[in-house]
Design a protein around this motif. Sequence first.
Motif, PDB file in Angstrom:
ATOM      1  N   ASP A  94       0.822  -1.214   0.000  1.00 10.55           N
ATOM      2  CA  ASP A  94       0.000   0.000   0.000  1.00 10.55           C
ATOM      3  C   ASP A  94       0.857   1.265   0.000  1.00 10.55           C
ATOM      4  O   ASP A  94       0.509   2.262  -0.644  1.00 10.55           O
ATOM      5  CB  ASP A  94      -0.930   0.016   1.216  1.00 10.55           C
ATOM      6  N   GLU A  95       1.973   1.223   0.740  1.00  9.17           N
ATOM      7  CA  GLU A  95       2.864   2.389   0.777  1.00  9.17           C
ATOM      8  C   GLU A  95       3.455   2.649  -0.610  1.00  9.17           C
ATOM      9  O   GLU A  95       3.577   3.803  -1.040  1.00  9.17           O
ATOM     10  CB  GLU A  95       3.985   2.165   1.797  1.00  9.17           C
ATOM     11  N   GLY A  96       3.836   1.578  -1.293  1.00 10.27           N
ATOM     12  CA  GLY A  96       4.371   1.726  -2.642  1.00 10.27           C
ATOM     13  C   GLY A  96       3.319   2.251  -3.610  1.00 10.27           C
ATOM     14  O   GLY A  96       3.584   3.154  -4.411  1.00 10.27           O
ATOM     15  N   LYS A  97       2.108   1.695  -3.527  1.00  7.07           N
ATOM     16  CA  LYS A  97       1.031   2.118  -4.431  1.00  7.07           C
ATOM     17  C   LYS A  97       0.599   3.556  -4.159  1.00  7.07           C
ATOM     18  O   LYS A  97       0.162   4.261  -5.077  1.00  7.07           O
ATOM     19  CB  LYS A  97      -0.162   1.161  -4.294  1.00  7.07           C
ATOM     20  N   LYS A  98       0.745   3.997  -2.904  1.00  3.97           N
ATOM     21  CA  LYS A  98       0.387   5.375  -2.568  1.00  3.97           C
ATOM     22  C   LYS A  98       1.291   6.365  -3.304  1.00  3.97           C
ATOM     23  O   LYS A  98       0.821   7.338  -3.894  1.00  3.97           O
ATOM     24  CB  LYS A  98       0.498   5.584  -1.050  1.00  3.97           C
ATOM     25  N   VAL A  99       2.598   6.091  -3.279  1.00  5.68           N
ATOM     26  CA  VAL A  99       3.539   6.956  -3.994  1.00  5.68           C
ATOM     27  C   VAL A  99       3.293   6.868  -5.499  1.00  5.68           C
ATOM     28  O   VAL A  99       3.367   7.875  -6.205  1.00  5.68           O
ATOM     29  CB  VAL A  99       5.001   6.579  -3.665  1.00  5.68           C
ATOM     30  N   TYR A 100       2.990   5.677  -5.983  1.00 11.10           N
ATOM     31  CA  TYR A 100       2.694   5.462  -7.413  1.00 11.10           C
ATOM     32  C   TYR A 100       1.538   6.357  -7.864  1.00 11.10           C
ATOM     33  O   TYR A 100       1.625   7.038  -8.898  1.00 11.10           O
ATOM     34  CB  TYR A 100       2.363   3.990  -7.644  1.00 11.10           C
ATOM     35  N   LYS A 101       0.461   6.373  -7.097  1.00 13.27           N
ATOM     36  CA  LYS A 101      -0.711   7.166  -7.459  1.00 13.27           C
ATOM     37  C   LYS A 101      -0.411   8.659  -7.431  1.00 13.27           C
ATOM     38  O   LYS A 101      -0.884   9.421  -8.286  1.00 13.27           O
ATOM     39  CB  LYS A 101      -1.868   6.844  -6.500  1.00 13.27           C
ATOM     40  N   ILE A 102       0.385   9.082  -6.457  1.00 11.54           N
ATOM     41  CA  ILE A 102       0.749  10.501  -6.364  1.00 11.54           C
ATOM     42  C   ILE A 102       1.603  10.906  -7.560  1.00 11.54           C
ATOM     43  O   ILE A 102       1.401  11.968  -8.154  1.00 11.54           O
ATOM     44  CB  ILE A 102       1.506  10.787  -5.046  1.00 11.54           C
ATOM     45  N   LEU A 103       2.549  10.049  -7.926  1.00 11.10           N
ATOM     46  CA  LEU A 103       3.401  10.335  -9.084  1.00 11.10           C
ATOM     47  C   LEU A 103       2.571  10.402 -10.367  1.00 11.10           C
ATOM     48  O   LEU A 103       2.797  11.264 -11.222  1.00 11.10           O
ATOM     49  CB  LEU A 103       4.482   9.260  -9.224  1.00 11.10           C
ATOM     50  N   ARG A 110       4.670  16.285  -3.458  1.00  7.67           N
ATOM     51  CA  ARG A 110       3.917  15.463  -2.504  1.00  7.67           C
ATOM     52  C   ARG A 110       4.484  14.048  -2.458  1.00  7.67           C
ATOM     53  O   ARG A 110       4.532  13.413  -1.403  1.00  7.67           O
ATOM     54  CB  ARG A 110       2.442  15.433  -2.893  1.00  7.67           C
ATOM     55  N   ALA A 111       4.928  13.550  -3.604  1.00 10.80           N
ATOM     56  CA  ALA A 111       5.531  12.213  -3.667  1.00 10.80           C
ATOM     57  C   ALA A 111       6.811  12.171  -2.846  1.00 10.80           C
ATOM     58  O   ALA A 111       7.089  11.192  -2.143  1.00 10.80           O
ATOM     59  CB  ALA A 111       5.813  11.836  -5.118  1.00 10.80           C
ATOM     60  N   LYS A 112       7.604  13.234  -2.922  1.00 12.87           N
ATOM     61  CA  LYS A 112       8.832  13.316  -2.131  1.00 12.87           C
ATOM     62  C   LYS A 112       8.519  13.285  -0.646  1.00 12.87           C
ATOM     63  O   LYS A 112       9.210  12.613   0.133  1.00 12.87           O
ATOM     64  CB  LYS A 112       9.595  14.607  -2.462  1.00 12.87           C
ATOM     65  N   LYS A 113       7.483  14.009  -0.243  1.00 12.70           N
ATOM     66  CA  LYS A 113       7.098  14.047   1.174  1.00 12.70           C
ATOM     67  C   LYS A 113       6.631  12.674   1.654  1.00 12.70           C
ATOM     68  O   LYS A 113       6.996  12.219   2.738  1.00 12.70           O
ATOM     69  CB  LYS A 113       5.990  15.083   1.381  1.00 12.70           C
ATOM     70  N   GLU A 114       5.821  12.017   0.816  1.00 12.47           N
ATOM     71  CA  GLU A 114       5.320  10.681   1.167  1.00 12.47           C
ATOM     72  C   GLU A 114       6.471   9.688   1.270  1.00 12.47           C
ATOM     73  O   GLU A 114       6.510   8.843   2.167  1.00 12.47           O
ATOM     74  CB  GLU A 114       4.307  10.222   0.122  1.00 12.47           C
ATOM     75  N   LEU A 115       7.417   9.810   0.345  1.00 10.25           N
ATOM     76  CA  LEU A 115       8.573   8.917   0.340  1.00 10.25           C
ATOM     77  C   LEU A 115       9.432   9.106   1.579  1.00 10.25           C
ATOM     78  O   LEU A 115      10.026   8.154   2.078  1.00 10.25           O
ATOM     79  CB  LEU A 115       9.414   9.160  -0.917  1.00 10.25           C
ATOM     80  N   ILE A 296       7.110   0.456 -10.082  1.00 14.49           N
ATOM     81  CA  ILE A 296       6.597   0.362  -8.708  1.00 14.49           C
ATOM     82  C   ILE A 296       5.524  -0.724  -8.636  1.00 14.49           C
ATOM     83  O   ILE A 296       5.532  -1.563  -7.726  1.00 14.49           O
ATOM     84  CB  ILE A 296       6.026   1.714  -8.240  1.00 14.49           C
ATOM     85  N   LYS A 297       4.607  -0.731  -9.595  1.00 14.00           N
ATOM     86  CA  LYS A 297       3.553  -1.745  -9.611  1.00 14.00           C
ATOM     87  C   LYS A 297       4.128  -3.142  -9.798  1.00 14.00           C
ATOM     88  O   LYS A 297       3.660  -4.109  -9.185  1.00 14.00           O
ATOM     89  CB  LYS A 297       2.548  -1.439 -10.721  1.00 14.00           C
ATOM     90  N   LYS A 298       5.151  -3.241 -10.638  1.00 10.39           N
ATOM     91  CA  LYS A 298       5.790  -4.537 -10.854  1.00 10.39           C
ATOM     92  C   LYS A 298       6.472  -5.029  -9.573  1.00 10.39           C
ATOM     93  O   LYS A 298       6.435  -6.223  -9.256  1.00 10.39           O
ATOM     94  CB  LYS A 298       6.799  -4.446 -11.993  1.00 10.39           C
ATOM     95  N   ALA A 299       7.099  -4.106  -8.848  1.00 11.16           N
ATOM     96  CA  ALA A 299       7.749  -4.476  -7.587  1.00 11.16           C
ATOM     97  C   ALA A 299       6.716  -4.958  -6.567  1.00 11.16           C
ATOM     98  O   ALA A 299       6.944  -5.930  -5.830  1.00 11.16           O
ATOM     99  CB  ALA A 299       8.521  -3.278  -7.025  1.00 11.16           C
ATOM    100  N   VAL A 300       5.568  -4.292  -6.543  1.00 10.15           N
ATOM    101  CA  VAL A 300       4.476  -4.708  -5.653  1.00 10.15           C
ATOM    102  C   VAL A 300       3.987  -6.100  -6.049  1.00 10.15           C
ATOM    103  O   VAL A 300       3.708  -6.950  -5.182  1.00 10.15           O
ATOM    104  CB  VAL A 300       3.315  -3.691  -5.692  1.00 10.15           C
ATOM    105  N   ASN A 301       3.879  -6.351  -7.337  1.00 12.29           N
ATOM    106  CA  ASN A 301       3.457  -7.674  -7.813  1.00 12.29           C
ATOM    107  C   ASN A 301       4.436  -8.760  -7.349  1.00 12.29           C
ATOM    108  O   ASN A 301       4.017  -9.842  -6.907  1.00 12.29           O
ATOM    109  CB  ASN A 301       3.377  -7.690  -9.342  1.00 12.29           C
TER     110      ASN A 301
END
Length: 323
Positions: A94-103, A110-115, A296-301
């Motif tokens: 979920d943390e990875g997908k959150k940054v993905y969606k922001i990007l 905002r992506a930098k802050k989340e990261l 990012i999505k591939k890494a989550v997979n």
Amino acid sequence: MFNYFAVKFGLAYIIDLILGDPRWLYHPVIIIGKLISFLEKFLYKAKNKIFSGAILNILTLSTTFIVSLLLARTGYIVEIFFLYTTLATKNLADEGKKVYKILKSGDIERAKKELSYLVSRDTNTLSLDKIIMSVVETIAENTVDGFVSPAFFAFVGTFFSIEIFGKVVSLALPFAMTYKAINTLDSMVGYKNEKYIDFGKVSAKVDDVANYIPARLTGLIFVPLSSLLLGYNFKNSLKIFFRDRNKHSSPNSGQSESAYAGALGIQFGGKISYFGKDYEKQKIGDKLKEFDYEDIKKAVNILYVVSFLATLTFILIKIMEKK
């Protein structure tokens, strides 16, 4: 007892996939962290920081083990619940997908802050490529301590039991939860800075030892197999694992990172800033392509398939175990 493990750990895994770490849950790791902070206030005052740091490690791990043992004795429901809290598949994904969606929305700042909540490196000056690299790298590294290691220790714990107050208790939960304490100690005091270089030395070494086997199982077996099942680069995953797995300051982080890098055809490393100071990290992987959001999505997979394969492997070994 093997059938019990299959049911208990299988349910714990399913619960983790569904719930992750709910905000309402006062997570056991938070309690372990508070214990560490409390003990540190007293033990850090000692002159011999290595010795007092060792005492911190021993007190934290022994307390966690004993409390977990008592919790496991209370019954299967409690044991399954606390086993679930040692796993972090959905939370990491979920943390990875959150940054993905922001990007994807185009909000780089905002992506930098989340990261910055996920990594210790400085994120305010990162380029888009470096942001994506950092997210994938974090998922790759935490695949081990977020899932494979606690699952491995829960599995190892099933081979041992203790009779406590007239009831035989499996050490699956105590082993898994004690691993989480090891990992929490390393994340809190295992830094090589002026404050913790001595005080956190034992905690860092214990964490290295605890992750040694799980990290290599992840890099050698689980990530390559996951890449094969997902249609990613299986051969390159193994190639980069064998070539680059030791190109990391940590003896364990490079094991999973190299396999991920090979599977996705990307390259980790290069110049990274930590606390205002630049470091040149060794490069892991070949730059077969530029970074893009989909990495990012591939890494989550890969993370999800690794968690499934590890769970299946440990359960099948127990089922096939001779009585």
